[in-house]
Design a protein around this motif. Sequence first.
Motif, PDB file in Angstrom:
ATOM      1  N   ALA A  61     -64.267 -41.081   9.251  1.00 15.07           N
ATOM      2  CA  ALA A  61     -63.191 -41.229  10.235  1.00 15.07           C
ATOM      3  C   ALA A  61     -62.726 -39.837  10.639  1.00 15.07           C
ATOM      4  CB  ALA A  61     -62.029 -42.028   9.644  1.00 15.07           C
ATOM      5  N   VAL A  62     -62.149 -39.732  11.821  1.00 17.79           N
ATOM      6  CA  VAL A  62     -61.622 -38.454  12.296  1.00 17.79           C
ATOM      7  C   VAL A  62     -60.597 -37.944  11.283  1.00 17.79           C
ATOM      8  CG1 VAL A  62     -60.253 -37.333  14.097  1.00 17.79           C
ATOM      9  CG2 VAL A  62     -62.050 -38.952  14.732  1.00 17.79           C
ATOM     10  N   GLY A  63     -60.733 -36.677  10.906  1.00 23.58           N
ATOM     11  CA  GLY A  63     -59.841 -36.065   9.931  1.00 23.58           C
ATOM     12  C   GLY A  63     -60.408 -35.986   8.528  1.00 23.58           C
ATOM     13  N   ASP A  64     -61.468 -36.759   8.247  1.00 18.80           N
ATOM     14  CA  ASP A  64     -62.100 -36.720   6.923  1.00 18.80           C
ATOM     15  C   ASP A  64     -62.690 -35.339   6.646  1.00 18.80           C
ATOM     16  OD1 ASP A  64     -61.534 -39.394   6.620  1.00 18.80           O
ATOM     17  OD2 ASP A  64     -63.623 -40.078   6.682  1.00 18.80           O
ATOM     18  N   GLN A  65     -62.566 -34.881   5.407  1.00 17.60           N
ATOM     19  CA  GLN A  65     -63.230 -33.653   4.945  1.00 17.60           C
ATOM     20  C   GLN A  65     -64.533 -34.090   4.283  1.00 17.60           C
ATOM     21  OE1 GLN A  65     -62.323 -30.209   4.827  1.00 17.60           O
ATOM     22  NE2 GLN A  65     -60.843 -30.789   6.382  1.00 17.60           N
ATOM     23  N   ILE A  66     -65.666 -33.607   4.798  1.00 15.67           N
ATOM     24  CA  ILE A  66     -66.959 -34.005   4.226  1.00 15.67           C
ATOM     25  C   ILE A  66     -67.872 -32.793   4.084  1.00 15.67           C
ATOM     26  CG2 ILE A  66     -66.849 -36.354   5.138  1.00 15.67           C
ATOM     27  CD1 ILE A  66     -68.930 -35.486   7.267  1.00 15.67           C
ATOM     28  N   GLU A  67     -68.892 -32.963   3.257  1.00 14.90           N
ATOM     29  CA  GLU A  67     -69.934 -31.949   3.108  1.00 14.90           C
ATOM     30  C   GLU A  67     -71.129 -32.356   3.951  1.00 14.90           C
ATOM     31  OE1 GLU A  67     -69.644 -29.904  -1.234  1.00 14.90           O
ATOM     32  OE2 GLU A  67     -70.761 -31.780  -1.112  1.00 14.90           O
ATOM     33  N   ALA A  68     -71.839 -31.346   4.459  1.00 13.23           N
ATOM     34  CA  ALA A  68     -73.054 -31.605   5.222  1.00 13.23           C
ATOM     35  C   ALA A  68     -74.037 -30.474   4.978  1.00 13.23           C
ATOM     36  CB  ALA A  68     -72.746 -31.722   6.715  1.00 13.23           C
ATOM     37  N   LEU A  69     -75.315 -30.796   5.059  1.00 14.01           N
ATOM     38  CA  LEU A  69     -76.363 -29.796   4.904  1.00 14.01           C
ATOM     39  C   LEU A  69     -76.792 -29.326   6.282  1.00 14.01           C
ATOM     40  CD1 LEU A  69     -79.087 -29.583   2.381  1.00 14.01           C
ATOM     41  CD2 LEU A  69     -79.907 -29.789   4.702  1.00 14.01           C
ATOM     42  N   VAL A  70     -76.993 -28.025   6.446  1.00 14.76           N
ATOM     43  CA  VAL A  70     -77.420 -27.455   7.725  1.00 14.76           C
ATOM     44  C   VAL A  70     -78.919 -27.726   7.892  1.00 14.76           C
ATOM     45  CG1 VAL A  70     -77.636 -25.364   9.119  1.00 14.76           C
ATOM     46  CG2 VAL A  70     -75.666 -25.652   7.596  1.00 14.76           C
ATOM     47  N   LEU A  71     -79.249 -28.587   8.859  1.00 20.70           N
ATOM     48  CA  LEU A  71     -80.654 -28.880   9.144  1.00 20.70           C
ATOM     49  C   LEU A  71     -81.245 -27.802  10.042  1.00 20.70           C
ATOM     50  CD1 LEU A  71     -80.512 -32.711   9.925  1.00 20.70           C
ATOM     51  CD2 LEU A  71     -81.288 -31.607   7.828  1.00 20.70           C
ATOM     52  N   GLN A  72     -80.480 -27.431  11.076  1.00 24.10           N
ATOM     53  CA  GLN A  72     -80.974 -26.477  12.063  1.00 24.10           C
ATOM     54  C   GLN A  72     -79.789 -25.808  12.740  1.00 24.10           C
ATOM     55  OE1 GLN A  72     -83.692 -28.489  14.656  1.00 24.10           O
ATOM     56  NE2 GLN A  72     -84.363 -26.638  15.655  1.00 24.10           N
ATOM     57  N   LYS A  73     -79.769 -24.478  12.747  1.00 28.83           N
ATOM     58  CA  LYS A  73     -78.636 -23.768  13.360  1.00 28.83           C
ATOM     59  C   LYS A  73     -78.593 -23.964  14.866  1.00 28.83           C
ATOM     60  CE  LYS A  73     -77.598 -19.575  11.563  1.00 28.83           C
ATOM     61  NZ  LYS A  73     -77.811 -18.322  10.827  1.00 28.83           N
ATOM     62  N   ALA A  80     -76.857 -33.681   2.230  1.00 27.89           N
ATOM     63  CA  ALA A  80     -75.926 -32.967   1.348  1.00 27.89           C
ATOM     64  C   ALA A  80     -75.620 -33.848   0.137  1.00 27.89           C
ATOM     65  CB  ALA A  80     -74.643 -32.622   2.094  1.00 27.89           C
ATOM     66  N   GLN A  81     -75.386 -35.123   0.390  1.00 25.80           N
ATOM     67  CA  GLN A  81     -75.119 -36.091  -0.681  1.00 25.80           C
ATOM     68  C   GLN A  81     -76.334 -36.178  -1.608  1.00 25.80           C
ATOM     69  OE1 GLN A  81     -74.007 -39.954   0.876  1.00 25.80           O
ATOM     70  NE2 GLN A  81     -74.400 -40.956  -1.048  1.00 25.80           N
ATOM     71  N   TYR A  82     -77.523 -36.169  -1.024  1.00 23.46           N
ATOM     72  CA  TYR A  82     -78.778 -36.243  -1.770  1.00 23.46           C
ATOM     73  C   TYR A  82     -78.910 -35.034  -2.712  1.00 23.46           C
ATOM     74  CZ  TYR A  82     -83.878 -36.791  -2.338  1.00 23.46           C
ATOM     75  OH  TYR A  82     -85.132 -36.946  -2.839  1.00 23.46           O
ATOM     76  N   GLU A  83     -78.630 -33.833  -2.196  1.00 18.30           N
ATOM     77  CA  GLU A  83     -78.721 -32.606  -3.007  1.00 18.30           C
ATOM     78  C   GLU A  83     -77.753 -32.677  -4.186  1.00 18.30           C
ATOM     79  OE1 GLU A  83     -80.728 -29.805  -2.668  1.00 18.30           O
ATOM     80  OE2 GLU A  83     -81.799 -30.926  -1.128  1.00 18.30           O
ATOM     81  N   ARG A  84     -76.519 -33.072  -3.928  1.00 13.77           N
ATOM     82  CA  ARG A  84     -75.507 -33.172  -4.992  1.00 13.77           C
ATOM     83  C   ARG A  84     -75.924 -34.218  -6.030  1.00 13.77           C
ATOM     84  NH1 ARG A  84     -73.195 -28.632  -4.270  1.00 13.77           N
ATOM     85  NH2 ARG A  84     -71.605 -28.422  -2.683  1.00 13.77           N
ATOM     86  N   ALA A  85     -76.435 -35.354  -5.540  1.00 15.18           N
ATOM     87  CA  ALA A  85     -76.813 -36.450  -6.438  1.00 15.18           C
ATOM     88  C   ALA A  85     -77.952 -36.044  -7.366  1.00 15.18           C
ATOM     89  CB  ALA A  85     -77.200 -37.684  -5.628  1.00 15.18           C
ATOM     90  N   TRP A  86     -78.945 -35.305  -6.857  1.00 12.97           N
ATOM     91  CA  TRP A  86     -80.067 -34.886  -7.710  1.00 12.97           C
ATOM     92  C   TRP A  86     -79.577 -34.055  -8.873  1.00 12.97           C
ATOM     93  CZ3 TRP A  86     -84.241 -36.629  -9.301  1.00 12.97           C
ATOM     94  CH2 TRP A  86     -85.167 -37.259  -8.475  1.00 12.97           C
ATOM     95  N   GLY A  87     -78.641 -33.155  -8.615  1.00 18.40           N
ATOM     96  CA  GLY A  87     -78.093 -32.336  -9.696  1.00 18.40           C
ATOM     97  C   GLY A  87     -77.427 -33.187 -10.761  1.00 18.40           C
ATOM     98  N   LYS A  88     -76.627 -34.181 -10.317  1.00 20.58           N
ATOM     99  CA  LYS A  88     -75.948 -35.075 -11.265  1.00 20.58           C
ATOM    100  C   LYS A  88     -76.948 -35.920 -12.047  1.00 20.58           C
ATOM    101  CE  LYS A  88     -72.768 -37.695  -9.503  1.00 20.58           C
ATOM    102  NZ  LYS A  88     -71.783 -38.309  -8.594  1.00 20.58           N
ATOM    103  N   ILE A  89     -77.957 -36.434 -11.359  1.00 22.23           N
ATOM    104  CA  ILE A  89     -78.948 -37.305 -12.005  1.00 22.23           C
ATOM    105  C   ILE A  89     -79.773 -36.521 -13.026  1.00 22.23           C
ATOM    106  CG2 ILE A  89     -81.068 -38.624 -11.574  1.00 22.23           C
ATOM    107  CD1 ILE A  89     -79.640 -39.560  -8.940  1.00 22.23           C
ATOM    108  N   ASP A 140     -80.133 -22.367   7.350  1.00 21.92           N
ATOM    109  CA  ASP A 140     -80.672 -23.716   7.246  1.00 21.92           C
ATOM    110  C   ASP A 140     -80.803 -24.060   5.764  1.00 21.92           C
ATOM    111  OD1 ASP A 140     -80.880 -23.424   9.965  1.00 21.92           O
ATOM    112  OD2 ASP A 140     -83.056 -23.621  10.073  1.00 21.92           O
ATOM    113  N   GLY A 141     -80.390 -25.263   5.401  1.00 18.40           N
ATOM    114  CA  GLY A 141     -80.467 -25.701   4.012  1.00 18.40           C
ATOM    115  C   GLY A 141     -79.185 -25.498   3.226  1.00 18.40           C
ATOM    116  N   ASP A 142     -78.227 -24.727   3.773  1.00 14.17           N
ATOM    117  CA  ASP A 142     -76.947 -24.520   3.094  1.00 14.17           C
ATOM    118  C   ASP A 142     -76.077 -25.770   3.210  1.00 14.17           C
ATOM    119  OD1 ASP A 142     -77.725 -21.947   2.537  1.00 14.17           O
ATOM    120  OD2 ASP A 142     -76.324 -20.987   3.926  1.00 14.17           O
ATOM    121  N   ILE A 143     -75.226 -25.987   2.217  1.00 10.09           N
ATOM    122  CA  ILE A 143     -74.256 -27.078   2.283  1.00 10.09           C
ATOM    123  C   ILE A 143     -72.926 -26.481   2.718  1.00 10.09           C
ATOM    124  CG2 ILE A 143     -72.969 -28.790   0.959  1.00 10.09           C
ATOM    125  CD1 ILE A 143     -75.464 -29.274  -0.689  1.00 10.09           C
ATOM    126  N   VAL A 144     -72.353 -27.062   3.775  1.00 10.51           N
ATOM    127  CA  VAL A 144     -71.086 -26.588   4.329  1.00 10.51           C
ATOM    128  C   VAL A 144     -70.076 -27.721   4.289  1.00 10.51           C
ATOM    129  CG1 VAL A 144     -72.154 -24.858   5.826  1.00 10.51           C
ATOM    130  CG2 VAL A 144     -71.836 -27.181   6.689  1.00 10.51           C
TER     131      VAL A 144
END
Length: 165
Positions: free
Chosen positions: A78-90, A104-113, A32-36
């Motif tokens: 859309a179907v076929g898109d490659q995206i990142e997601a954070l694991v909320l619950q296994k 996942a977007q939020y985690e990445r954005a904080w690092g950039k900001i 839980d909490g990992d980005i996949v």
Amino acid sequence: MTTNTPQVAINDIGSEADLIAAIDETIKYFNDGDIVEGTVVKVDHDEVLLDIGYKTEGVILSRELSIKHDVNPDDVVAVGDQIEALVLQKEDKEGRLLLSKKRAQYERAWGKIEKIKEEDGVVTGTVIEVVKGGLILDIGLRGFLPASLVEMRRVRDLAPYIGRE
């Protein structure tokens, strides 16, 4: 009389330990909490299914797709898109793998900001919403810009700023 028993399978892996090791290589492990990362395999009005190489597809509920409220999932992925997601619950109570694209977007954005802040840089984003007292900007996460800082003079109607950077 010889019997020709057909051979159904050939052991081309080796010992039982080799078999377990081969199976182990095909399974992804995470917490839980990992980005996949995965591929969108189905888009419905209330959820998206993401193949991340786990035993089942992960489920992203529509509220976990975007920092924008009430979005149509078809407008985000859309179907076929490659995206990142954070694991909320296994496993939720129905045994589903719950994921969040938004977090996942939020985690990445904080690092950039944080990096931009350390370098005394400027953050830019698109105005996505007008709220009481100012604007909400998409800067990878929801950023608030007070109405008093939008222009040098006071702005009464903030609606024309929607969509502007």
